[in-house]
Enzyme design. Structure first.
Site, short mmCIF file in Angstrom:
data_model
loop_
_atom_site.label_atom_id
_atom_site.label_comp_id
_atom_site.label_asym_id
_atom_site.label_seq_id
_atom_site.Cartn_x
_atom_site.Cartn_y
_atom_site.Cartn_z
NE ARG A 192 116.18 8.69 6.53
CZ ARG A 192 115.47 9.88 7.29
NH1 ARG A 192 114.48 10.29 5.60
NH2 ARG A 192 114.82 9.74 7.94
CG ASP A 193 115.69 7.74 -3.80
OD1 ASP A 193 114.92 7.56 -4.74
OD2 ASP A 193 116.62 7.70 -3.96
CB ILE A 194 120.64 5.03 -2.87
CG1 ILE A 194 121.95 5.25 -2.61
CG2 ILE A 194 120.11 5.10 -4.36
CD1 ILE A 194 122.45 3.60 -3.12
CG ASN B 242 108.66 7.96 -11.75
OD1 ASN B 242 107.77 8.66 -11.91
ND2 ASN B 242 109.34 8.36 -10.83
CD GLU C 236 116.12 5.88 -12.77
OE1 GLU C 236 116.50 5.11 -11.12
OE2 GLU C 236 116.64 6.73 -12.99
CB VAL C 237 113.69 -0.14 -8.74
CG1 VAL C 237 113.16 -0.49 -7.96
CG2 VAL C 237 114.89 0.47 -8.81
CG HIS D 250 109.08 2.98 -5.90
ND1 HIS D 250 109.05 1.91 -7.18
CD2 HIS D 250 109.19 4.19 -6.43
CE1 HIS D 250 110.02 2.44 -7.74
NE2 HIS D 250 109.81 3.84 -7.90
CG MET D 251 103.75 6.98 -2.71
SD MET D 251 102.61 7.06 -1.35
CE MET D 251 101.41 6.58 -2.48
CG HIS D 252 109.56 8.40 -5.75
ND1 HIS D 252 110.96 8.42 -6.08
CD2 HIS D 252 109.03 7.68 -6.91
CE1 HIS D 252 111.26 8.17 -6.82
NE2 HIS D 252 110.77 7.46 -7.04
P1 5GP Z 1 111.87 5.19 -9.81
O1 5GP Z 1 112.53 5.87 -10.98
O2 5GP Z 1 111.51 3.89 -10.17
O3 5GP Z 1 110.37 5.92 -9.48
O4 5GP Z 1 112.39 5.16 -8.39
C1 5GP Z 1 113.47 4.38 -8.50
C2 5GP Z 1 114.40 4.70 -6.81
O5 5GP Z 1 114.88 3.81 -6.51
C3 5GP Z 1 115.35 6.04 -7.36
O6 5GP Z 1 114.82 7.29 -7.08
C4 5GP Z 1 116.75 6.04 -7.21
O7 5GP Z 1 117.92 6.74 -6.40
C5 5GP Z 1 116.11 4.63 -6.07
N1 5GP Z 1 117.44 3.65 -5.89
C6 5GP Z 1 117.77 3.03 -6.64
N2 5GP Z 1 118.53 1.81 -6.73
C7 5GP Z 1 118.24 2.31 -4.89
C8 5GP Z 1 119.28 1.21 -3.59
O8 5GP Z 1 119.65 0.33 -3.56
N3 5GP Z 1 118.83 1.87 -2.58
C9 5GP Z 1 118.16 3.30 -2.25
N4 5GP Z 1 117.91 3.73 -1.39
N5 5GP Z 1 117.57 3.88 -3.70
C10 5GP Z 1 117.52 3.40 -4.48
#
Ligand code: 5GP
Length: 115
Positions: free
Chosen positions: A28-30, A86, A94-95, A99-101
């Site tokens: 689950r997303d944080i 993304n 951001e990461v 990854h797929m949301h």
């Molecule tokens: P991006 O913007 O890279 O597509 O999405 C990265 C996602 O990772 C964001 O929705 C953010 O909330 C989630 N995220 C960042 N750090 C953590 C973490 O430490 N744990 C979890 N479960 N999600 C995270």
């Protein structure tokens, strides 16, 4: 240096893991943007979509199979959901571990936020 998501996959950083197999891990997303917001992450560290190769095609397809399975388990398959990937700065990534949301549990609105 392992990515943040590699640390979650290895158990070094805690997360609410909802699915795991030898190819990917989902948690689950944080900061959930929807009642269901799960990240489906290849166990193999691939930084961005730009780094996906022909060798990864089975793995990337597997992410969709897993997404559908989780959506069904979470009870959102029939109403529907959004899958989002993304890439880099303009994509809002951001990461830097592919990854797929998977987001659902409410109407997700128009596909793209207008500027
Ligand atoms: P991006 O913007 O890279 O597509 O999405 C990265 C996602 O990772 C964001 O929705 C953010 O909330 C989630 N995220 C960042 N750090 C953590 C973490 O430490 N744990 C979890 N479960 N999600 C995270």
């Amino acid at each position: 240096m392992p990515s943040l998501f590699s640390k979650i996959i290895s158990g070094e950083i805690p997360a609410d893991i909802v699915y795991r197999d030898d190819q990917c891990t989902a948690f689950r997303d944080i900061q959930p943007q929807a009642p269901v917001h799960v990240l489906i992450v290849p166990n193999k560290e691939i930084p961005t979509v730009n780094d996906v190769t022909a060798e990864d095609e089975q793995l990337v397809g597997h992410l969709f199979t897993v997404a559908a399975r989780i959506a069904s388990r979470e009870g959102i398959a029939a109403d529907g959901y959004r899958l989002l990937v993304n890439c880099n700065r303009h994509g809002g990534q951001e990461v830097f571990h592919l990854h797929m949301h998977l987001m659902g549990g409410r109407f997700m609105g128009p596909m793209v936020v207008r500027k």
